[in-house]
Design an enzyme around this catalytic site. Structure first.
Site, short mmCIF file in Angstrom:
data_model
loop_
_atom_site.label_atom_id
_atom_site.label_comp_id
_atom_site.label_asym_id
_atom_site.label_seq_id
_atom_site.Cartn_x
_atom_site.Cartn_y
_atom_site.Cartn_z
N ARG A 173 -22.47 -36.46 13.84
CA ARG A 173 -23.23 -35.22 13.87
C ARG A 173 -24.54 -35.36 13.11
O ARG A 173 -24.70 -36.27 12.28
CB ARG A 173 -22.40 -34.09 13.23
CG ARG A 173 -20.98 -33.99 13.78
CD ARG A 173 -20.04 -33.36 12.76
NE ARG A 173 -18.64 -33.47 13.15
CZ ARG A 173 -17.91 -32.48 13.65
NH1 ARG A 173 -18.45 -31.29 13.82
NH2 ARG A 173 -16.66 -32.67 13.98
N ARG A 232 -9.93 -33.61 22.23
CA ARG A 232 -11.13 -33.65 23.06
C ARG A 232 -11.58 -35.09 23.26
O ARG A 232 -11.40 -35.94 22.38
CB ARG A 232 -12.27 -32.82 22.44
CG ARG A 232 -12.86 -33.41 21.19
CD ARG A 232 -14.22 -32.77 20.85
NE ARG A 232 -14.10 -31.42 20.37
CZ ARG A 232 -14.09 -31.09 19.08
NH1 ARG A 232 -14.14 -32.02 18.15
NH2 ARG A 232 -14.00 -29.83 18.71
N GLY A 235 -16.81 -31.03 6.51
CA GLY A 235 -16.02 -32.17 6.92
C GLY A 235 -14.96 -31.70 7.89
O GLY A 235 -14.81 -30.50 8.14
N ARG A 258 -9.87 -29.27 10.17
CA ARG A 258 -8.66 -29.07 10.99
C ARG A 258 -8.64 -30.04 12.17
O ARG A 258 -8.09 -29.74 13.22
CB ARG A 258 -8.56 -27.63 11.48
CG ARG A 258 -9.74 -27.12 12.29
CD ARG A 258 -9.41 -25.76 12.86
NE ARG A 258 -10.54 -25.18 13.57
CZ ARG A 258 -10.47 -24.10 14.33
NH1 ARG A 258 -9.31 -23.48 14.50
NH2 ARG A 258 -11.54 -23.61 14.93
N ASP A 278 -23.83 -29.10 11.75
CA ASP A 278 -22.55 -29.82 11.80
C ASP A 278 -21.91 -29.72 13.18
O ASP A 278 -20.91 -30.39 13.44
CB ASP A 278 -21.60 -29.32 10.72
CG ASP A 278 -21.32 -27.82 10.83
OD1 ASP A 278 -22.27 -27.04 10.69
OD2 ASP A 278 -20.16 -27.44 11.03
N LYS A 302 -8.43 -30.96 17.26
CA LYS A 302 -8.71 -29.64 16.71
C LYS A 302 -7.37 -28.95 16.52
O LYS A 302 -6.57 -28.85 17.47
CB LYS A 302 -9.60 -28.84 17.67
CG LYS A 302 -10.23 -27.59 17.12
CD LYS A 302 -11.21 -27.03 18.15
CE LYS A 302 -11.94 -25.82 17.62
NZ LYS A 302 -12.93 -25.31 18.62
#
Length: 471
Positions: free
Chosen positions: A189, A182, A93, A96, A263, A116
């Site tokens: 995913r 980002r 999961g 961070r 992932d 991130k």
């Protein structure tokens, strides 16, 4: 494949909320001791209507994570499982990071802003939820270089230094910390589907398939596809085509991702989540990026097989909604789609018109043999032979390449980049050289100069050819 950027008016669309009850956990961002803006991608921001933010507002949203107007009121740490080096892990999961916002770009596509290094979540396990500043700098360089080379990639949207010191086993410590944002088309995913398959949750799986088909429209099914009304199979066909193109884009770019776990596979076919990446110094299929990849599972030359294997894990998860034959039919398209994408992309980077799959495959083989014989990497090779020109090495491989290239027509324009003394590259020594003045003197000149130089190369190359049925 990403198309040309187009400016947009900020148009929030937190579409993910329709799945939020089971897809993610509301979380609070870390309260950082400092927020120093280090990188803002105004080119990407224009595509989602956010380039007009001044630096104070930028930091408030992407360093302190004040919600954007009309968007998610609280970030979501997404839930997923995944195969990590082909060992299944149900304890994954966003550990961070989180999904911060969704909006439409200038083409009407749904876009995500994800993070991130934004703090701990229920999925952090024993991690501190942080990102090193060097890791953020490396992600800027990776995404800029990949975008320039025509790879469908997430873009580094923002980097803000947070005033914290971190201890890491693979960097001199203590080291500086940062939070990165980002921009990408999705954060769904393969591992997102795997989690629902493992939990035996068909209702949620059907919702996720519907969400993906509606949010990330792809090409039509091939005419001979079995069960054309099978939504799970239709999605798998789209993902297989996108993943085959992504695999080819890595090979033509000479890029080694390093950690092709399920992932880390976005169902939109966007490359993302850059850790131990490398570019090839020489053409070597056995070259690996991650020091912990002891078996070479994700070596350069094994990346297409690894990505195909990951598509197979998506098919396994989709068995919750579909019988096997139509899913197998979708998976079996990967090798041909990959070869087509290789030919299309190789000719594009070489600056020649494609002639046909058989001829183009022979051209690729001749180019590879020449690189191996000369001991050079793809950056130097494509630059030297752009448009089918020489110089051709005075050996058997050079002679074979010259003969193979003879019938090809050049597509090269007169951009001044092609008269530079040397091509742009992103080898590890240059990455370290860019980091050194940042670490020692807080001098970011080399980073900004490199981003500008790489973008200039991207302008010279132009837009990479898209797969069938894509804009």
């Amino acid at each position: 494949m990403q198309s040309n950027p187009q400016d947009a008016i900020y148009t929030p669309d937190p579409h993910i909320l329709s799945l939020a009850d089971w897809l993610g956990d509301p979380v609070a961002p870390a309260d950082f001791p400092g927020t120093t803006l280090r990188f803002r991608n105004d080119r990407a921001a224009r595509e989602v209507g956010l380039a007009d933010l001044d630096d104070a507002a930028w930091i408030a949203h992407f360093g302190r994570f004040a919600p954007l107007p009309g968007n998610l009121s609280q970030p979501l740490a997404l839930r997923y499982h995944g195969h990590q080096f082909r060992v299944y892990n149900p304890e994954l999961g966003d550990g961070r990071g989180f999904l911060f916002a969704q909006m439409r770009d200038g083409h009407g596509r749904l876009m995500d802003l994800g993070t991130k290094g934004s703090g701990q979540t229920p999925w952090s396990r024993q991690g501190d939820g942080r990102l090193t500043l060097k890791g953020a700098m490396r992600e800027v360089l990776a995404t800029e270089m990949l975008e320039a080379l025509g790879v469908n990639t997430s873009r580094t949207f923002s980097v803000i230094e947070t005033g914290e010191s971190l201890w890491r086993g693979d960097e001199p410590s203590p080291t500086r910390a940062a939070v990165l944002v980002r921009l990408s088309h999705s954060h769904i995913r393969i591992g997102t589907f795997q989690r629902l398959g493992m939990l035996d949750a068909p209702a949620e799986m059907e919702q996720l398939v519907d969400y993906c088909l509606a949010s990330f429209p792809g090409p039509a099914l091939p005419p001979d596809a079995p069960e054309p009304d099978n939504k799970a199979a239709r999605l798998l066909h789209q993902v297989v085509e996108r993943m085959a193109d992504m695999a080819a884009s890595y090979m033509v770019a000479g890029f080694v991702h390093g950690v092709l776990n399920t992932d880390n596979m976005n169902v939109t076919g966007e490359s993302f989540d850059y850790g131990p990446w490398r570019w090839l110094p020489t053409w070597n299929p056995a070259f690996t990026a991650a020091y912990f990849d002891h078996s070479g599972l994700y070596a350069f030359g094994r990346q297409p097989e690894a990505i195909h294997w990951n598509c197979g894990q998506l098919a396994v998860a989709l068995r919750l909604l579909s019988e096997a034959p139509p899913l197998i039919a979708a998976l079996n398209r990967f090798p041909d789609l990959y070869q087509q994408a290789m030919a299309r992309r190789w000719c594009w980077r070489l600056g020649v018109e494609p002639r046909g799959l058989e001829e183009d495959s022979a051209l690729i083989g001749a180019c590879e043999a020449a690189m191996v014989a000369q001991g050079i990497g793809p950056d130097a090779f494509f630059f030297a032979h752009r448009g089918g020109r020489g110089p051709f090495a005075d050996d058997d491989a050079g002679a074979a390449l010259k003969e193979t290239l003879g019938p090809y027509r050049s597509t090269v324009d007169d951009h001044p980049y092609w008269t530079d003394e040397a091509p742009q590259s992103m080898l590890i020594d240059e990455v370290e050289a860019i980091w050194e003045p940042i670490a020692e003197k807080d001098d970011w000149t080399a980073l900004h100069a490199k981003v500008a130089a790489v973008r200039r190369m991207g302008e010279a190359l132009g837009v990479a050819p898209a797969p069938r049925g894509h804009a």
